[in-house]
Enzyme design. Sequence first.
Site, mmCIF file in Angstrom:
data_model
loop_
_atom_site.group_PDB
_atom_site.id
_atom_site.type_symbol
_atom_site.label_atom_id
_atom_site.label_comp_id
_atom_site.label_asym_id
_atom_site.label_seq_id
_atom_site.Cartn_x
_atom_site.Cartn_y
_atom_site.Cartn_z
ATOM 1 N N CYS A 70 -6.522 -70.756 -2.179
ATOM 2 C CA CYS A 70 -7.182 -71.139 -0.938
ATOM 3 C C CYS A 70 -8.656 -70.785 -1.022
ATOM 4 O O CYS A 70 -9.082 -70.054 -1.916
ATOM 5 C CB CYS A 70 -6.526 -70.502 0.279
ATOM 6 S SG CYS A 70 -6.348 -68.728 0.211
ATOM 7 N N GLU A 90 -9.169 -69.305 -9.539
ATOM 8 C CA GLU A 90 -8.091 -68.380 -9.179
ATOM 9 C C GLU A 90 -6.926 -68.406 -10.152
ATOM 10 O O GLU A 90 -6.428 -67.354 -10.534
ATOM 11 C CB GLU A 90 -7.566 -68.687 -7.765
ATOM 12 C CG GLU A 90 -8.515 -68.283 -6.673
ATOM 13 C CD GLU A 90 -7.892 -68.385 -5.292
ATOM 14 O OE1 GLU A 90 -6.660 -68.249 -5.155
ATOM 15 O OE2 GLU A 90 -8.658 -68.580 -4.329
ATOM 16 N N GLU A 117 -9.459 -64.021 9.979
ATOM 17 C CA GLU A 117 -9.394 -65.405 9.527
ATOM 18 C C GLU A 117 -9.379 -66.255 10.792
ATOM 19 O O GLU A 117 -8.553 -66.026 11.681
ATOM 20 C CB GLU A 117 -8.106 -65.676 8.734
ATOM 21 C CG GLU A 117 -7.985 -64.903 7.457
ATOM 22 C CD GLU A 117 -8.765 -65.519 6.301
ATOM 23 O OE1 GLU A 117 -9.489 -66.522 6.502
ATOM 24 O OE2 GLU A 117 -8.662 -64.980 5.196
ATOM 25 N N GLU A 119 -9.630 -70.185 11.016
ATOM 26 C CA GLU A 119 -9.839 -71.303 10.124
ATOM 27 C C GLU A 119 -9.209 -72.613 10.583
ATOM 28 O O GLU A 119 -8.133 -72.633 11.181
ATOM 29 C CB GLU A 119 -9.331 -70.944 8.717
ATOM 30 C CG GLU A 119 -10.123 -69.784 8.147
ATOM 31 C CD GLU A 119 -9.841 -69.453 6.711
ATOM 32 O OE1 GLU A 119 -10.758 -68.953 6.054
ATOM 33 O OE2 GLU A 119 -8.701 -69.689 6.248
#
EC number: 5.3.3.2
Length: 189
Positions: A70, A90, A117, A119
């Site tokens: 992510c 990642e 977060e 989002e």
Amino acid sequence: MTARESHLVELVDAEGAALGSATVSDAHTAPGRLHRAFSVFLRDPEGRVLLQQRAAAKTRFPLRWANTCCGHPLPGEAVTVAAARRMVEEIGVADVPLTEVGVYAYYAEDPATGRVEYEYDHVLVGDLPIGVHPEPDPDEVADLRWVAVPMLLGEIESDSRPYAPWLLGVAQRLAASPLAAHPSRADGR
């Protein structure tokens, strides 16, 4: 990791329209600022999805299990372009076509770090080609595991503590997508 906190993210309204930008650090400082993000799921030929356990050094929800990767697109950057870059960074996987299956907007506070977060999260899916094996960056990823989506949903619903707070919502978006029925091809053909 610290350098990434100074990158810019795109601030958005509740419908996902761009409003401006802020640094990653500012967007994740309480009370948070709604910004564009993405969550990627890679699938194997059996339809299982790859989860990552976030590295201990992560500033938000370290050591929690999350989707394959992510992150945040830069202001004005296509979500799939940013997601392709983060997959390489990642988990060491490149050149996997990604398809958006929905959006999940959420707010979550990390009690361990004090970060938040907030989002507008684009959920993406792609099929990992046979013979390609993830090579995760240990600064980003503590562990990997494959799991069937129905099993994952059951695990989270029975005990959400080991999981990142967005994982249930993004997994539900994937499960509800018509692409969930086509694990061999993300483009549905």
